[in-house]
Design a protein around this motif. Structure first.
Motif, mmCIF file in Angstrom:
data_model
loop_
_atom_site.group_PDB
_atom_site.id
_atom_site.type_symbol
_atom_site.label_atom_id
_atom_site.label_comp_id
_atom_site.label_asym_id
_atom_site.label_seq_id
_atom_site.Cartn_x
_atom_site.Cartn_y
_atom_site.Cartn_z
ATOM 1 N N PRO A 232 26.541 -11.118 82.414
ATOM 2 C CA PRO A 232 25.164 -11.518 82.093
ATOM 3 C C PRO A 232 24.127 -10.499 82.539
ATOM 4 C CG PRO A 232 26.074 -12.865 83.872
ATOM 5 C CD PRO A 232 27.211 -12.085 83.283
ATOM 6 N N GLY A 233 24.405 -9.781 83.631
ATOM 7 C CA GLY A 233 23.451 -8.774 84.096
ATOM 8 C C GLY A 233 23.297 -7.642 83.097
ATOM 9 N N THR A 234 24.421 -7.142 82.597
ATOM 10 C CA THR A 234 24.377 -6.063 81.604
ATOM 11 C C THR A 234 23.680 -6.527 80.337
ATOM 12 O OG1 THR A 234 26.444 -5.136 82.463
ATOM 13 C CG2 THR A 234 25.765 -4.453 80.260
ATOM 14 N N LEU A 235 24.021 -7.726 79.884
ATOM 15 C CA LEU A 235 23.419 -8.257 78.655
ATOM 16 C C LEU A 235 21.920 -8.505 78.844
ATOM 17 C CD1 LEU A 235 26.199 -10.751 77.522
ATOM 18 C CD2 LEU A 235 25.643 -8.537 76.511
ATOM 19 N N GLY A 236 21.538 -9.001 80.015
ATOM 20 C CA GLY A 236 20.124 -9.233 80.283
ATOM 21 C C GLY A 236 19.330 -7.936 80.312
ATOM 22 N N ALA A 237 19.873 -6.933 80.995
ATOM 23 C CA ALA A 237 19.206 -5.633 81.049
ATOM 24 C C ALA A 237 19.093 -5.018 79.667
ATOM 25 C CB ALA A 237 19.981 -4.697 81.981
ATOM 26 N N LEU A 238 20.181 -5.118 78.906
ATOM 27 C CA LEU A 238 20.190 -4.589 77.549
ATOM 28 C C LEU A 238 19.146 -5.291 76.681
ATOM 29 C CD1 LEU A 238 21.569 -2.752 75.444
ATOM 30 C CD2 LEU A 238 23.205 -4.598 75.050
ATOM 31 N N GLY A 239 19.044 -6.609 76.823
ATOM 32 C CA GLY A 239 18.064 -7.366 76.054
ATOM 33 C C GLY A 239 16.634 -6.960 76.368
ATOM 34 N N LEU A 240 16.332 -6.769 77.655
ATOM 35 C CA LEU A 240 14.984 -6.350 78.037
ATOM 36 C C LEU A 240 14.647 -4.981 77.471
ATOM 37 C CD1 LEU A 240 14.627 -7.481 81.774
ATOM 38 C CD2 LEU A 240 13.443 -8.405 79.774
ATOM 39 N N VAL A 241 15.607 -4.044 77.557
ATOM 40 C CA VAL A 241 15.374 -2.699 77.026
ATOM 41 C C VAL A 241 15.146 -2.751 75.523
ATOM 42 C CG1 VAL A 241 16.423 -0.434 76.623
ATOM 43 C CG2 VAL A 241 16.607 -1.513 78.869
ATOM 44 N N ALA A 242 15.985 -3.513 74.812
ATOM 45 C CA ALA A 242 15.873 -3.592 73.353
ATOM 46 C C ALA A 242 14.542 -4.215 72.934
ATOM 47 C CB ALA A 242 17.039 -4.390 72.781
ATOM 48 N N VAL A 243 14.172 -5.343 73.551
ATOM 49 C CA VAL A 243 12.900 -5.999 73.213
ATOM 50 C C VAL A 243 11.728 -5.096 73.565
ATOM 51 C CG1 VAL A 243 11.381 -7.929 73.782
ATOM 52 C CG2 VAL A 243 13.820 -8.334 73.412
ATOM 53 N N GLY A 244 11.822 -4.435 74.712
ATOM 54 C CA GLY A 244 10.755 -3.526 75.116
ATOM 55 C C GLY A 244 10.549 -2.403 74.126
ATOM 56 N N ILE A 245 11.631 -1.827 73.658
ATOM 57 C CA ILE A 245 11.529 -0.724 72.696
ATOM 58 C C ILE A 245 10.934 -1.198 71.375
ATOM 59 C CG2 ILE A 245 12.897 0.884 71.299
ATOM 60 C CD1 ILE A 245 14.752 1.183 73.728
ATOM 61 N N VAL A 246 11.328 -2.386 70.949
ATOM 62 C CA VAL A 246 10.760 -2.941 69.712
ATOM 63 C C VAL A 246 9.250 -3.132 69.854
ATOM 64 C CG1 VAL A 246 10.695 -4.956 68.212
ATOM 65 C CG2 VAL A 246 12.891 -4.028 68.934
ATOM 66 N N LEU A 247 8.810 -3.680 70.987
ATOM 67 C CA LEU A 247 7.377 -3.881 71.203
ATOM 68 C C LEU A 247 6.630 -2.560 71.300
ATOM 69 C CD1 LEU A 247 7.372 -6.798 73.818
ATOM 70 C CD2 LEU A 247 6.673 -6.918 71.423
ATOM 71 N N ILE A 248 7.240 -1.593 71.938
ATOM 72 C CA ILE A 248 6.606 -0.281 72.081
ATOM 73 C C ILE A 248 6.321 0.340 70.718
ATOM 74 C CG2 ILE A 248 7.055 2.125 72.749
ATOM 75 C CD1 ILE A 248 8.469 0.967 75.232
ATOM 76 N N ASN A 249 7.256 0.179 69.807
ATOM 77 C CA ASN A 249 7.182 0.908 68.546
ATOM 78 C C ASN A 249 6.735 0.067 67.364
ATOM 79 O OD1 ASN A 249 8.307 3.645 69.315
ATOM 80 N ND2 ASN A 249 9.854 2.277 70.139
ATOM 81 N N ARG A 250 6.463 -1.208 67.603
ATOM 82 C CA ARG A 250 5.977 -2.063 66.512
ATOM 83 C C ARG A 250 4.501 -1.785 66.265
ATOM 84 N NH1 ARG A 250 5.789 -8.691 66.514
ATOM 85 N NH2 ARG A 250 5.044 -8.952 64.358
ATOM 86 N N ARG A 251 4.186 -1.488 65.044
ATOM 87 C CA ARG A 251 2.805 -1.155 64.699
ATOM 88 C C ARG A 251 2.074 -2.372 64.148
ATOM 89 N NH1 ARG A 251 1.630 4.206 64.673
ATOM 90 N NH2 ARG A 251 3.402 5.580 65.024
ATOM 91 N N ARG A 252 0.821 -2.470 64.489
ATOM 92 C CA ARG A 252 -0.009 -3.578 64.001
ATOM 93 C C ARG A 252 -0.223 -3.429 62.493
ATOM 94 N NH1 ARG A 252 -3.352 -6.862 66.688
ATOM 95 N NH2 ARG A 252 -3.247 -5.536 68.533
ATOM 96 N N ARG A 253 0.015 -4.477 61.764
ATOM 97 C CA ARG A 253 -0.189 -4.467 60.312
ATOM 98 C C ARG A 253 -1.690 -4.588 59.991
ATOM 99 N NH1 ARG A 253 4.362 -4.942 57.302
ATOM 100 N NH2 ARG A 253 6.267 -5.561 58.402
ATOM 101 N N VAL A 254 -2.091 -3.807 59.027
ATOM 102 C CA VAL A 254 -3.491 -3.856 58.595
ATOM 103 C C VAL A 254 -3.576 -4.642 57.303
ATOM 104 C CG1 VAL A 254 -5.503 -2.522 57.920
ATOM 105 C CG2 VAL A 254 -3.939 -1.641 59.668
#
Length: 296
Positions: free
Chosen positions: A273-295
């Motif tokens: 669960p630790g590996t999966l949790g860390a992986l999930g945070l990294v993946a979600v974080g990267i998606v939020l970092i690179n998601r652009r606001r739609r105009v």
């Protein structure tokens, strides 16, 4: 080709394929390290990849445009490439594919943070800042997860972080220096040529060059050279010359996900669960970092 403001379907398909290949490559490197010294293997990979690149350029009759003109940023690219793969190959010799991949593919986090100050149009909004915090929390969680840490090594984990930073430097060099005007094959030539010399020269400092290699180790080295270090990175440089840097980096969240799965499936690495949790945070974080606001 004209630069584009966002990823289209063709770019998305190419990036998914590239992410999958990079994920499998982590497993291949770890297996290959069993028969060939890590830094020596990285050097041989650059030598073979340089030969493959030269053959591809010759067959297409396109040449290395701007080779001499861009020697300064080219040498910088080669130095960063050398650092990245000294760190990555040593990391995969010490720690698990799962942990090394989570650290390595934190690259979009560093890229987004630095791009905020250096690249126009890539400012760090509140949503992207939240993504950065989540991704960094995932990296820290992975570092200190007790279950996977028993199968890994903190030295290897930190080396993977260093490899990630060097990879970030490559992306920024391609965007911020005059070598951005050079074709991808010229950019890759400098990375492979400098690293081929530097890695082979440094290899004796890191132990025996060979570790009783067999056919599978040589096959792994050939796969890395042709499919990843030459044609694969040529493709990545081409993509980053067309699409926004952060959009290209966004798809790299797939690679740690796939790498963790392949490490568990092919190398029997622990997947708690630790590996999966860390992986999930990294993946979600990267998606939020690179998601652009739609105009609208």
């Amino acid at each position: 080709m004209q630069r584009k403001s966002s990823i289209d379907l063709a770019g998305a398909a190419g990036l998914v394929t590239f992410a999958t290949m990079l994920a499998f490559n982590q497993v291949v490197i770890k297996v290959t390290n069993g028969g060939i010294g890590p830094v020596f293997g990285a050097g041989l990979r650059s030598v073979l990849a340089l030969a493959a690149l030269a053959a591809w350029v010759w067959l297409r009759g396109i040449g290395f445009a701007g080779l001499r003109r861009h020697w300064k940023p080219g040498a910088l690219l080669g130095g960063l490439f050398t650092v990245e793969f000294v760190c990555l190959f040593l990391a995969l010799d010490l720690t698990t594919v799962s942990r090394a991949s989570i650290m390595l593919y934190s690259m979009p986090v560093w890229l987004a943070l630095i791009a905020h100050f250096t690249l126009p149009g890539e400012t760090l909004s509140r949503r992207r800042a939240l993504g950065l915090v989540l991704a960094m929390a995932g990296v820290v969680w992975a570092l200190y997860d007790p279950q996977s840490r028993g199968a890994g090594d903190l030295r290897g984990d930190l080396l993977a972080v260093c490899a990630s930073l060097a990879w970030t430097g490559i992306a920024l060099t391609v965007r911020l220096t005059p070598i951005s005007d050079a074709p991808p094959q010229t950019q890759l030539f400098w990375q492979l040529a400098v690293s081929a010399v530097a890695l082979v020269a440094l290899a004796p400092l890191f132990g025996p060059l060979l570790r009783d290699p067999s056919a599978i180790h040589w096959a792994g080295l050939l796969f890395q050279a042709v499919c990843v270090a030459s044609l694969g990175f040529l493709f990545w440089l081409w993509l980053i010359s067309i699409y926004p840097a952060s959009d290209v980096a966004a798809f790299s969240f797939l690679s740690p996900v796939l790498s963790v799965g392949m490490g568990w499936l092919l190398l029997d690495e622990p997947l708690g669960p630790g590996t999966l949790g860390a992986l999930g945070l990294v993946a979600v974080g990267i998606v939020l970092i690179n998601r652009r606001r739609r105009v609208a």
